[in-house]
Write a protein that holds these residues in place. Structure first.
Motif, PDB file in Angstrom:
ATOM      1  N   ILE A 118       0.850  -1.190   0.000  1.00 19.98           N
ATOM      2  CA  ILE A 118       0.000   0.000   0.000  1.00 19.98           C
ATOM      3  C   ILE A 118       0.885   1.238   0.000  1.00 19.98           C
ATOM      4  O   ILE A 118       1.895   1.285   0.699  1.00 19.98           O
ATOM      5  CB  ILE A 118      -0.906   0.028   1.253  1.00 19.98           C
ATOM      6  N   GLY A 119       0.495   2.235  -0.769  1.00 19.34           N
ATOM      7  CA  GLY A 119       1.184   3.516  -0.744  1.00 19.34           C
ATOM      8  C   GLY A 119       0.181   4.654  -0.784  1.00 19.34           C
ATOM      9  O   GLY A 119      -0.763   4.626  -1.578  1.00 19.34           O
ATOM     10  N   LEU A 120       0.380   5.660   0.076  1.00 15.92           N
ATOM     11  CA  LEU A 120      -0.457   6.861   0.079  1.00 15.92           C
ATOM     12  C   LEU A 120       0.424   8.090   0.230  1.00 15.92           C
ATOM     13  O   LEU A 120       1.277   8.127   1.127  1.00 15.92           O
ATOM     14  CB  LEU A 120      -1.476   6.834   1.224  1.00 15.92           C
ATOM     15  N   ILE A 121       0.243   9.055  -0.639  1.00 17.14           N
ATOM     16  CA  ILE A 121       0.938  10.338  -0.566  1.00 17.14           C
ATOM     17  C   ILE A 121      -0.125  11.423  -0.635  1.00 17.14           C
ATOM     18  O   ILE A 121      -0.863  11.520  -1.623  1.00 17.14           O
ATOM     19  CB  ILE A 121       1.950  10.502  -1.712  1.00 17.14           C
ATOM     20  N   TYR A 130      -2.706  10.677  -3.591  1.00 16.69           N
ATOM     21  CA  TYR A 130      -2.241   9.614  -4.484  1.00 16.69           C
ATOM     22  C   TYR A 130      -2.249   8.307  -3.704  1.00 16.69           C
ATOM     23  O   TYR A 130      -1.749   8.258  -2.570  1.00 16.69           O
ATOM     24  CB  TYR A 130      -0.820   9.901  -4.972  1.00 16.69           C
ATOM     25  N   THR A 131      -2.797   7.257  -4.286  1.00 16.50           N
ATOM     26  CA  THR A 131      -2.897   5.980  -3.588  1.00 16.50           C
ATOM     27  C   THR A 131      -2.569   4.828  -4.527  1.00 16.50           C
ATOM     28  O   THR A 131      -2.689   4.945  -5.751  1.00 16.50           O
ATOM     29  CB  THR A 131      -4.315   5.738  -3.027  1.00 16.50           C
ATOM     30  N   ALA A 132      -2.163   3.721  -3.934  1.00 18.34           N
ATOM     31  CA  ALA A 132      -1.945   2.502  -4.709  1.00 18.34           C
ATOM     32  C   ALA A 132      -2.033   1.290  -3.795  1.00 18.34           C
ATOM     33  O   ALA A 132      -1.630   1.357  -2.621  1.00 18.34           O
ATOM     34  CB  ALA A 132      -0.589   2.528  -5.410  1.00 18.34           C
ATOM     35  N   GLN A 133      -2.565   0.206  -4.342  1.00 24.62           N
ATOM     36  CA  GLN A 133      -2.467  -1.107  -3.735  1.00 24.62           C
ATOM     37  C   GLN A 133      -1.783  -2.018  -4.742  1.00 24.62           C
ATOM     38  O   GLN A 133      -2.014  -1.902  -5.956  1.00 24.62           O
ATOM     39  CB  GLN A 133      -3.850  -1.671  -3.409  1.00 24.62           C
ATOM     40  N   ARG A 134      -0.960  -2.913  -4.255  1.00 27.60           N
ATOM     41  CA  ARG A 134      -0.203  -3.799  -5.154  1.00 27.60           C
ATOM     42  C   ARG A 134      -1.132  -4.548  -6.106  1.00 27.60           C
ATOM     43  O   ARG A 134      -2.140  -5.108  -5.707  1.00 27.60           O
ATOM     44  CB  ARG A 134       0.628  -4.794  -4.331  1.00 27.60           C
TER      45      ARG A 134
END
Length: 269
Positions: A118-121, A130-134
């Motif tokens: 998981i990434g959140l900026i 900005y977000t992402a899940q693998r």
């Protein structure tokens, strides 16, 4: 990490990031207590510490078995990425926060057994998340970002750089770096590694090059950039070790190796 658990952590992290951003916006004009860390340019404020404590308290209450690697000292003494590790920068771009009251971000990465899940900026002042899940793509305010699969040449690229490449203990000869700057279409310095990763992911920068970043500077950004097909390594092309500080090059895949082989390796000291 199973999909259900990742989904739970993602929505929880997103809620906390938004809450933390609201705290910062509500207190943005409050008087600041400003301290220095490694030198006079390495700033920390009571807001950095308060926001980090905000995350630590909530993570430890909800997920006591999880580790937390963070900048301001409230986290764990993390020596392994085994299990679930939250890697957090409460305010990435503290100097911008102090001087400009903008151009800073909350950065939260969640890794499991060394894999970025998981990434959140969160660009707090502009309210852009900005977000992402693998394996689920990357998003900007819930709008999916396109994959970086178009052909891009270096002479039509814009790079994020910082002045540390010109400092005394630089790792690459400054004349070589000057050639790189002359080659690309433009160079920018935003003062927040997290935001520069986000700009690479959305395609407003083709690359970002930094001489020395800590894990909390890059963890969330790596997940987000990876989800759009970007490439992140150190300046020797080796995968980053998220337990230590390292040089960083995150790029559109079309220019990543070219920057390393045609510029960095030729100027390496």
């Amino acid at each position: 990490m199973d999909i259900d658990m990742r989904e739970e952590l993602f929505h929880q992290a997103k809620t906390w990031v938004k809450e933390a951003g609201e705290i910062i916006r509500n207190r943005i004009k409050d008087p600041l207590t400003i301290d220095t860390k490694s030198d006079a340019k390495d700033l920390v404020t009571q807001m950095d510490r308060a926001i980090e404590y905000f995350f630590v308290k909530r993570i430890k209450e909800a997920y006591p078995s999880h580790q937390l690697l963070s900048e301001e000292g409230y986290g764990d003494d993390v020596t392994t990425l085994d299990g679930t590790v939250w890697i957090i920068d409460p305010i990435d771009g503290t100097m911008n926060f102090v001087q400009q009251k903008r151009n800073f971000a909350i950065s939260v990465g969640v890794f499991h057994d060394g894999i970025g899940e998981i990434g959140l900026i969160y660009n707090v002042i502009d309210d852009v998340l900005y977000t992402a899940q693998r394996n689920n793509g990357a998003f900007k305010n819930d709008q999916k970002l396109p994959t970086l699969n178009e052909q891009v040449s270096l002479d039509k690229s814009v790079l994020g750089l910082n002045h540390f490449w010109l400092c005394e203990n630089r790792l690459v000869d400054e004349k070589v770096m000057q050639k790189l700057v002359k080659k690309v279409r433009g160079a920018r310095a935003y003062g927040s590694a997290a935001l520069e990763f986000a700009f690479v992911a959305e395609g407003t920068l083709e690359g970002y090059l930094a001489m020395g970043l800590a894990p909390w500077d890059v963890a969330a950004g790596m997940v987000i950039v990876n989800e759009v097909g970007g490439v992140t390594s150190n300046i020797d092309g080796i995968s980053l070790n998220l337990l230590q500080k390292d040089t960083v090059l995150t790029c559109h895949p079309a220019v990543h190796q070219k920057i390393i082989t045609e510029y960095i390796q030729k100027g390496r000291k």
